[in-house]
Write a protein that holds these residues in place. Sequence first.
Motif, short mmCIF file in Angstrom:
data_model
loop_
_atom_site.label_atom_id
_atom_site.label_comp_id
_atom_site.label_asym_id
_atom_site.label_seq_id
_atom_site.Cartn_x
_atom_site.Cartn_y
_atom_site.Cartn_z
N PRO A 135 -10.94 -29.33 -45.49
CA PRO A 135 -11.58 -29.79 -44.26
C PRO A 135 -12.09 -28.65 -43.39
O PRO A 135 -13.14 -28.77 -42.75
N GLU A 164 -15.88 -28.24 -41.68
CA GLU A 164 -15.95 -28.33 -40.22
C GLU A 164 -16.75 -27.21 -39.59
O GLU A 164 -17.12 -27.29 -38.41
N PHE A 224 -13.69 -35.99 -46.71
CA PHE A 224 -14.06 -35.38 -45.43
C PHE A 224 -14.96 -36.28 -44.60
O PHE A 224 -14.73 -36.49 -43.41
N ARG A 283 -8.51 -35.76 -40.87
CA ARG A 283 -9.19 -35.22 -42.05
C ARG A 283 -8.23 -34.54 -43.02
O ARG A 283 -8.36 -34.68 -44.24
#
Length: 586
Positions: free
Chosen positions: A200, A204, A504, A512
Motif C-alpha cells: 500500500p 500511496e 489497494f 488498505r
Amino acid sequence: MAGLQHDDVDLSAALAEKKYDSSEDVVSYHEPDGIHDGLEFPTEEEKATLRRVADAIPWNAYSIAFVELCERFSYYGSTVVFTNFIQRKLPPGSHTGAGGADLQSGALGLGQRASTGLTTFNSFWVYVIPLFGAYVADTRWGRFKTICVSVALALVGHVLLIISAVPPVIVHPHGALACFVIAILVMGLGTGGFKSNISPLVAEQYRRTKLFVRTEKSGERVICDPSLTASRIYMYFYLFINIGALAGQIGMVYAEKFVGFWLAFTLPTVMFCLTPLVLFYGRNKYQKSPPTGSVFAQALRVWRQAMKGRWTLNPVQLYRNMCANDFWESAKPSHFVKDGERPSWVTFDDVWVDQVKRGFKACSVFGWFPIYWLTYNQLNNNLTSQAATMNTHGLPNDVLSNLDPFALIIFIPICDQLIYPGLRRAGINFTPIKKITLGFYTGAAAMIWSAVVQHYIYKTNPCGYDASNCAETSPLNVWIQTGSYVLVAFSEIFASITGLEYAFTKAPKNMRSLVMGLYLFTSAIASALGEAFVSLSADPLLVWNYGVMAVLAAVSGTIFWFQYRHLDQQEDELNNLADAHFEEKR
C-alpha cells in the motif's frame, strides 16, 4: 462534496446533511485540495469516448520499490536453497554443504516430503503474519513504522539463518535443523509485517484519485485514470520484486553449489542491510497515512448492522439476502437520521459505508486465490526437485526456477507499453476480473506442461517411477521445464499483480494494509491446503500432483468468471467513489 470536513461541523448534522448516491457524477466538480487543482475533469461523454491512460509514476514510489527489491533479493536468495538444504545430505567430505560441479549440494538429509512440508510451512507462515502486521499498521503504528520494526526482525532471522549453516553447526543435523526452524520463524515475523505494508505504501505515493483529461503531444485528448496508474505502479513494483528475486536466486544457487550454504545465507543478509538505509533517507519524503484506530471492528459493526433482519436458516435465502442490492443501506448514517436514532459508534459518513461495501467485494474476489497459489507454489519445491531428476548439464538444479522472474522482467514492460495500451486502443476493456480469470487458465496450462514432463521423466529414467532416488538421471534436457516457468510468469502478470492492484484500489483508505493482508493471507491458505497434497509430492505420484493442480485451477477460473463477471460493469463506479469521512471512536 460527499467527503465531509473535520473542523467546525457538528458530526451528527454533517452526517445527515447528504446521502451519497453512487450514480452521481462525483468528479464533475472539484474543491481545492492541493492535489487536483488546475486539472480538467472529463464529462460523461468524454468518459465514454476518450481513451484512458496511466499517469507518470512518482519517484518516491521507485525508491520504495527499491526497498522491496532488496528485501526480495534477501528472501528469495535465501529460500531458493531451502529445498536442497533440507532434502539432501551433506556431500561426502563437505563441511559447508557445497556439492561442487559433480554432486548435489545438501545439508540436513530429511528427504523430499520433509522438504516440501517445511518450505510449505514457511510460505504459510510469511503469509499469515501480514494480517497482524496490517492490523498494527492500520490501528497503532502506521505503515512506515511497522515496516521499520519488521525490517529489524527480519535481520535477526537472517543472522540465525547464517548460524544454522556455518561449518561447526551444519555438520550436526539436529542442531542445524533447530536453528534453521527458529530462523524461519523469526524471519517470517519480519517478512510478514513488511509485506502487508510496503505494497500500500508504494501506491500511496501517487496522490491523485480522480479522472482528469490530458492532451498528448500528438494532440489526442486522453483521460488519466488513477486505477490504471495504480496498475502501472504495481506492474513496475512487481518488476523490481523479480529483479531482486532473479539476482538473489541465481547468485545464491552458485554460492550454495561451489562455496556453501553459509555464503548463500550471508550475501542476502548483506543486501538486506541496504533496506534500513533507504528507509531512513526517505523518512521525510514519503506520503504516509496515519493510523486510525480499530477500523476493522467498525467495518464488522457495519456488516452486522446490515445483516439485521436478514438472518435465516435457509442457506439459499441467506445468500440472496446478503447479495441484495439494498444490503448496505440500513448501515448508512442517513438511515439512522431518518429513524431519529444514531448509535454512538456511527462516526463515519455514507461514503465510508460504500467503501466498506467495495472492500467486502474485493475480499470475496480473493476467496478463489488460494487455488491459484496452489499452482504457483509448485515452483518453490516440486519443480526444483523435478529438475534434479533430469540432465542439468552441470547447472544447479534450483537455477531453473529463475526462468520465472526472468520471464517477468521481460514481459512486464511489454504488457505495460504494448499489450495493455494496444487493447485499450482497440476498444477492449481488459478489466481486473478478466485478467485474474486468464491468470487461472495460464496457471492450469503450466501444470499441464509439468505433468507431461514428469510423465516422460518416469518413461526415460533408468529407475522408472523411482526417479527421485535414482543414482542416474533422465536423459531429458532440464530446459524443457521452460514452458512451465514462462506460463506461471504470465499467470502472475494476470492474477498476482492484479490482486495487488485490486486490494489497494478497492479497500477503504484507512483499511488498505488490512485488505492487502487479507489478499496475502490467501497464499497462506494455499500453503495450508498444500500440506494436504504433500503425499502426492513424491514418486510415483507426481504426475497426479500436477494434473490435480491443473484441474483445480481451470475449474476455479471458470467458476470465478461466472461469479464475478458482473463487476466488470461496475469497475468505474467502484474506482471513483468520493472521499469518505471517518473518526476513531474515543
